[in-house]
Each structure stands twice: as structure tokens, then as C-alpha cells.
Design a protein around this motif. Structure first.
Motif, short mmCIF file in Angstrom:
data_model
loop_
_atom_site.label_atom_id
_atom_site.label_comp_id
_atom_site.label_asym_id
_atom_site.label_seq_id
_atom_site.Cartn_x
_atom_site.Cartn_y
_atom_site.Cartn_z
N TRP A 7 0.86 -1.29 -0.06
CA TRP A 7 -0.03 0.02 -0.14
C TRP A 7 0.98 1.26 0.07
O TRP A 7 0.62 2.13 -0.64
N GLU A 8 1.97 1.22 0.54
CA GLU A 8 2.59 2.59 0.93
C GLU A 8 3.59 2.80 -0.51
O GLU A 8 3.44 3.95 -0.85
N THR A 9 3.96 1.72 -1.05
CA THR A 9 4.55 1.91 -2.06
C THR A 9 3.69 2.51 -3.23
O THR A 9 4.17 3.62 -3.84
N ASN A 10 2.56 2.21 -3.37
CA ASN A 10 1.54 2.16 -4.56
C ASN A 10 1.22 3.90 -4.14
O ASN A 10 0.97 4.49 -5.03
N ILE A 11 0.83 4.04 -2.90
CA ILE A 11 0.26 5.42 -2.79
C ILE A 11 1.32 6.57 -2.85
O ILE A 11 1.01 7.56 -3.57
N ASN A 12 2.69 6.21 -2.56
CA ASN A 12 3.48 7.34 -2.81
C ASN A 12 3.82 7.52 -4.17
O ASN A 12 4.08 8.40 -4.58
N LEU A 13 3.79 6.33 -5.00
CA LEU A 13 3.92 6.36 -6.47
C LEU A 13 2.58 7.41 -6.92
O LEU A 13 2.92 7.92 -7.81
N GLU A 16 -4.05 4.90 -11.13
CA GLU A 16 -3.75 3.43 -11.32
C GLU A 16 -3.23 2.91 -10.13
O GLU A 16 -3.29 2.00 -9.46
N HIS A 17 -2.05 3.88 -9.46
CA HIS A 17 -1.34 3.40 -8.19
C HIS A 17 -2.43 3.54 -7.06
O HIS A 17 -2.07 3.02 -6.16
N PHE A 18 -3.06 4.57 -7.23
CA PHE A 18 -3.94 4.97 -5.86
C PHE A 18 -4.93 3.88 -5.98
O PHE A 18 -5.28 3.27 -4.82
N GLN A 19 -5.42 3.43 -7.09
CA GLN A 19 -6.38 2.21 -7.08
C GLN A 19 -5.70 0.98 -6.57
O GLN A 19 -6.50 0.19 -6.07
N ARG A 20 -4.57 0.73 -6.91
CA ARG A 20 -3.84 -0.75 -6.46
C ARG A 20 -3.81 -0.31 -5.07
O ARG A 20 -3.88 -1.40 -4.22
N ALA A 21 -3.41 0.72 -4.40
CA ALA A 21 -3.18 1.03 -2.83
C ALA A 21 -4.68 0.64 -2.34
O ALA A 21 -4.75 0.00 -1.21
N LEU A 22 -5.72 1.00 -2.91
CA LEU A 22 -7.06 0.98 -2.37
C LEU A 22 -7.37 -0.56 -2.37
O LEU A 22 -7.83 -1.16 -1.43
N ASP A 23 -6.93 -1.08 -3.51
CA ASP A 23 -7.20 -2.69 -3.60
C ASP A 23 -6.52 -3.36 -2.38
O ASP A 23 -7.12 -4.57 -1.89
#
Length: 641
Positions: free
Chosen positions: A556-562, A577-584
Motif C-alpha cells: 500500500w505504501e509504495t503504491n500510494i507514494n507512487l 492506477e497506483h491509488f487504485q492499487r493501494a485501495l485494492d
């Protein structure tokens, strides 16, 4: 051969008829001071009284005024029709002395001859070597004969009598009012004063002290038994009251025998009371443990068994999340110690207090510590199993957080590492991820057998930095990187030092070296990201975090920071795309829903933006941030923008 004429006069000696009642209570003797003389004995005998007095001749006599002054004072007064004159003082008075235990004590001080309604008198002083509590004799030498009178001074005039009676009066009052703890030191003060040892009451006082301990103990022990049998008291109240008797019984055990007063358990009465007090203390400990076990069970059983009967379900959620957060804050550096200095966020602390969960939380921590000391798993069965079953209830990966701690302290490092990566994957709290990254690093240190000297240098650098000695800290960190060039943690510590010293270029260099040496070093990626973001350098930020993803850090941390990095670089599509991955990865993240809402608002997809703001509000209705963003979105749409 000397002849002795004895006149024994005690408390009520013979006096002239004109003597007052008060004066008649004065210890005195009557002595013959002159034999018959002259033709046919025409010059008759003379007598005088020698009465105990004081330096001021005051009446009534008391222990205080009799023993005041430099000497013991006696009033010499003629008995009959004759008067003292200076010739008598010079020629005859030296024949007067006091005798005690074969020791003769002459007059050492004389006052002036005074006259009153009773005639003449003279105040005499004798040394205080004389013991008033022992019999002594007044003697007047008459040639080869001697006239003598024996004194047996009543206790009321002995030195210390007023002190003794005052203390006994206070002690009697304390006993009458059942203030036993006050009476005991009063009796002891008598026994502890050597000067009061002259009084025969000493033996009685010793017995009274023991009796007072007995009465006090029995009264308290009866109260203790009543508390134990009470059905009205709640467990916590009963524990408090039972525990209140501990210092009472300990006082009896510690204070009843008093070698300084020559009171020991050789005295049967003392031994009997001490034995009963020891038995009471053992009963207290047993009862306290039993009650505490019952209270502990009441406080934690519902947590262990996930039994929420009689409790709202959200309370279980709150307590498990608090425990996961608290156990994650332990000091993991030494697995041989389990220091329960767990910390909670102010919000969690307030929440536990609001719902009266603090006692359950603290009890659970204490029992975990006791289990660790007994070399048992820190969590009892089936606690973790039930947490796992209810994982969907929690916003954070509570099961993995707790399981990692349990495995770590059990020395099961491989299992602990697996749970650490699960924490990284879904945790939306960077602080929590940082704690478990520290645990991962510590496991790596053990597995890679990093030299002790390197770890010592890092620790010395940390301590120097805390003390503000930055030059020494820098030297220690640099030495650690030299001794172990590929040791990621040493590189990370050096990078963090430069970051704190406002040297971002050097800091970034060592953070990069740290995550290049250890591609799973989440904290190194985080610190590098923070420096890039602070400088507005989005492209190198994107490169670093993309590299992290490629090395398996799909968290989560890697994706939201991206997502933040792409937004900063103007690439909203990749940001979404990366916010959505963090939410998933972490569907209950308030922050991620807001970022998706802002991203969709940026591309003017207002409906999706509204949906995500509403989802954030649903996650935490008390937080204001999402409400404010939704209000701004409404204003934006009304303005037709």
C-alpha cells in the motif's frame, strides 16, 4: 563506738502542727542536731527537719521542679523553739550529709537563712549523683554518735516521672479510642528511654505494648476475613481492600520483635502473635492471587475468546486494534527481554478510556509479560486464531501484526518475516510499517551474523546523536559502514543522520545505497521518497518507487507514494492506477479514498470524485477532511467549472 538515732519518715513525715497539707506531703526526715548540755542538761536537745525541696522552694513539689537546677535541694528547718544563725551554719551544718550505698555526700551549696511564719530555714544543695529512686539516708554527726533518717522518695518526684505519666496518659487515650498504631510508639518511647528504666512500670509497659499489637492485629485480621467473605464488593474493590491489609500484617511482622528494646520471639507472647501474622500474610497472598486471577480472567477472557456477549461488537474491534498497535511499539532489539512499554496514539488512548477498555488492555499486556517470563508463547490459545477469523473487521492487518510479534519473541524468525511482509502489504500507517521494518532488520542482523563491533558503533552513534554530539555520531556511523560496507542498516543510519543534518544530497546517496543493498528495505525507500517530495523531484521519486515495485515491494505504501509522485509530475492516469492499487490492498484506507477523489476531480470526473469522498466519510464519519473536499466539489460544480 558511734551511736545512731534513726527517725524514718516517708511521704507524710512528722511536722509542726502549723504545716500546711501540701507541705505535709513532702519527703522529709527529722534529725537530732544537738545533744543535751550544761549543768543537769539544762540546755536541751535540738531537732531539725530536712525536707526534699527545689531551687525555688515552691510547693507543691513535682518531678519537674525537684529535678530542675544544678543540685538536689533540701530545706533545712528547726523543729521546736530555736532558730538557725550563722554560727550554726559555720560550725554545725558541716556535720550534715546524705549517704547512699556507702557513699557520703556533703552539702555542696547553701542558700541564705530565711525567716517566715514557721521560723528560720536554709536551702541546701546536694550533688545529683544521688539517685532519688533509691533509698538514701540523711545523717547529722553528734560526736561519736549520729542521728539518721531514711528517705524513700515517692515515684512522683523521681526524674522523668512527668514524662512517664504524660506518655502513659496519651497511650491510654489512644487505646481507648482504638488508635493502636499511635499507642505502640508511645509505649516504645518509654521502653526506649534509659532514664525511665528506674520505674517499676517498665515491665507493665512492655506487656502493654505486646497486648496492643495483639488487639490491633486481631481487629485488622477480623476486618480482613470480613472482606474476603463479602459478596457485596466487586472484584476490583475486594482486591483493593484485601491489599490494604498487607502493610498492616507486614507492620506486625516487622515491628513486633524489636531487638533494640530487647523484645524478641523468645517471648512466647511475641512469638504467638508473629506466627498468626505470618499465617495471615500467607492467606492474604493466596486470596489476592485468586481474586486477581478472577479479575484478569474477567478482563481478558472476552478478548481471548472473541466473546462479545453483553458488549457491542465495536469494542472488540477497538481493543484488538489497540493491542496490535501497542505490541508493534515494543522495543524489539533484545528478544531475551520483553519490556511492556507499549505506546498508543493519543486517539487510541482516549478511545480506550471512553469505552472503559484501558483496564482490559493493560491486563492483557501484563499477562503477556508474565507468559514471556514463564517461557510460554506471549498469547494464549485461541487468541490469534480468533483474531484471524475476524480479520475483515479490522482496518489494519491486526492478525499479522500480532502474529509477527508472537513469532519474533518465540524465535521463529522465518514465520515472523512472512507476517511482516503481510503487514507491509496492507498497512496504511507508515509508522507501523516502519516498526515492522525495524523487526525485519533485526532478524536480518541475527541471520547474517553482523559483527558485534558494527552494531556497537551504530548504537554509540545513536546515543551520541541523542546527546547532540553530531561529530561523534557521524564518525561512529561512518566507521560502521567501513567495517561492513554492504550492511544496509548502517547505510540507512548514516543517510538518516545526513537528513536530520539538512544535507539531503548526502542523505539521498546513502538511502539509495541502503535499498540497493537490501531491495526490501521499505524504510530506506520511504526516506528517499520523503526527500524527493520535499525537493519537488518527482521523476527520480517515480524511478525509485518503480524500482521498489520491481523488487517485490508491492505494498500500500509504495503504491500510494507512487500515486503522489505521478500526481506531482502531472501524470494523473498513472496516479489513479497506483491509488487504485493501494485501495485494492487496503480498502479501508481513508486517505486513499480521498486521493482517488482528488485525482478524479482533477480530470473532471466529478461523479467518481464524489463517490470516493463519500466512501471516505463512511469509513470515518468523525474526520472532517473528506467532508471539506466534498463541499468544495459541490461549490465547484455549482460554479459550473
Amino acid at each position: 563506738m558511734k551511736r545512731h538515732f534513726f527517725l524514718r519518715l516517708g511521704l507524710c513525715g512528722f511536722l509542726l502542727a502549723t504545716t500546711t497539707l501540701v507541705y505535709s506531703q513532702t519527703p522529709l526526715v527529722q534529725l537530732k542536731v544537738k545533744e543535751k548540755s550544761g549543768l543537769f542538761g539544762m540546755s536541751g536537745e535540738r531537732f531539725a527537719t530536712v525536707a526534699l525541696s527545689n531551687q525555688n522552694r515552691s510547693l507543691p513539689l513535682s518531678s519537674d521542679n525537684v529535678n530542675a537546677g544544678q543540685y538536689f535541694y533540701f530545706l533545712f528547718r528547726p523543729a521546736g523553739e530555736w532558730n538557725i544563725d550563722q554560727d550554726f551554719v559555720n560550725e554545725e551544718l558541716p556535720k550534715l550529709s546524705l549517704m547512699q550505698t556507702e557513699q557520703k555526700y556533703p552539702v555542696v551549696w547553701k542558700g541564705d537563712i530565711l525567716s517566715d511564719s514557721l521560723g528560720t530555714s536554709l536551702l541546701l544543695g546536694f550533688t545529683k549523683e544521688i539517685k532519688l529512686h533509691k533509698t538514701f539516708v540523711a545523717q547529722f554527726q553528734l560526736g561519736e554518735a549520729a542521728s539518721q533518717g531514711e528517705y524513700n522518695v515517692p515515684q512522683e518526684f523521681w526524674p522523668g516521672f512527668s514524662t512517664l505519666t504524660g506518655i502513659l496518659k496519651d497511650a491510654a487515650s489512644a487505646m481507648e479510642e482504638k488508635r493502636y498504631r499511635e499507642a505502640i510508639p508511645l509505649y516504645e518511647s518509654i521502653l526506649g528511654k534509659p532514664e525511665l528504666g528506674i520505674f517499676p512500670e517498665q515491665t507493665e509497659v512492655r506487656a502493654k505494648r505486646t497486648q496492643t499489637f495483639d488487639v490491633y492485629f486481631e481487629e485488622q485480621y477480623t476486618g480482613f476475613l470480613s472482606t474476603c467473605l463479602s459478596e457485596k464488593l466487586k472484584l476490583k474493590e475486594k482486591i483493593t481492600q484485601v491489599e490494604s491489609y498487607r502493610p498492616v500484617f507486614q507492620f506486625v511482622l516487622d515491628s513486633l520483635p524489636n531487638p533494640a528494646l530487647n523484645i524478641t520471639e523468645a517471648d512466647p507472647a511475641v512469638k504467638a502473635i508473629s506466627s498468626r501474622a505470618a499465617t495471615a500474610m500467607a492467606k492474604l497472598a493466596s486470596m489476592r492471587d485468586s481474586l486477581q486471577q478472577s479479575l484478569d480472567d474477567k478482563n481478558v477472557r472476552w478478548i481471548i475468546e472473541a466473546s462479545i456477549s453483553g458488549r457491542p461488537s465495536y469494542l472488540y474491534k477497538y481493543i484488538i486494534e489497540a493491542l496490535a498497535y501497542g505490541f508493534s511499539s515494543l522495543e524489539f532489539a533484545d528478544t531475551t527481554e520483553f519490556v511492556t512499554r507499549a505506546t498508543l496514539s493519543p486517539e487510541m488512548q482516549a478511545q480506550l478510556g471512553k469505552y472503559e477498555l484501558l483496564e482490559s488492555y493493560e491486563t492483557f499486556l501484563r499477562l503477556a509479560y508474565q507468559r514471556f517470563q514463564s517461557r510460554k508463547p506471549i498469547f494464549p490459545e485461541p487468541f490469534l486464531e480468533n483474531v484471524l477469523k475476524d480479520s475483515a473487521t479490522f482496518s489494519l492487518p491486526c492478525y499479522s501484526m500480532l502474529k509477527a510479534v508472537s513469532d519474533y519473541y518465540a524465535g521463529q524468525f522465518t514465520a515472523a518475516t512472512e507476517e511482516i511482509f503481510k503487514v507491509f502489504r496492507t498497512s496504511y500507517e507508515p509508522q507501523i510499517s516502519a516498526r515492522y521494518d525495524q523487526m525485519r532488520v533485526l532478524i536480518g542482523i541475527r541471520e547474517k551474523n553482523i559483527p558485534v563491533d558494527v552494531l556497537k558503533l551504530i548504537d554509540e552513534g545513536t546515543q551520541a546523536e541523542k546527546l547532540g554530539n553530531n561529530d561523534l555520531a557521524l564518525e561512529k556511523y561512518r566507521q560502521a559502514t567501513v567495517l561492513s560496507p554492504g550492511f544496509a542498516h548502517a547505510l540507512f543510519c548514516l543517510g538518516r543522520f545526513y537528513a536530520r543534518s539538512n544535507d539531503p544530497i548526502r542523505a539521498q546517496t546513502f538511502f539509495q545505497q541502503a535499498y540497493q543493498s537490501d531491495s526490501l528495505y521499505l524504510s530506506a525507500y520511504r526516506e528517499a521518497y520523503n526527500l524527493y517530495r520535499k525537493g519537488g523531484n518527482y521523476k527520480p521519486m517515480i524511478d525509485a518507487l518503480t524500482d521498489a515495485l520491481q523488487h517485490g515491494n508491492d505494498y500500500w505504501e509504495t503504491n500510494i507514494n507512487l500515486g503522489y509522485a505521478y500526481m506531482g509530475d502531472g501524470d494523473v492516469a498513472h496516479a489513479i492506477e497506483h491509488f487504485q492499487r493501494a485501495l485494492d490492498l487496503s480498502p479501508k484506507s481513508y486517505q486513499t479514498n480521498i486521493q482517488l477523489g482528488l485525482a478524479y476531480q482533477t480530470v473532471k470526473d466529478y461523479q467518481k470524485a464524489r463517490d470516493y469522498f463519500n466512501k471516505a466519510i463512511a469509513i470515518d464519519p468523525l474526520r472532517q477532511e473528506a467532508v471539506d473536499f466534498l463541499q468544495k466539489l459541490n461549490d465547484l460544480q455549482r460554479a459550473g467549472k
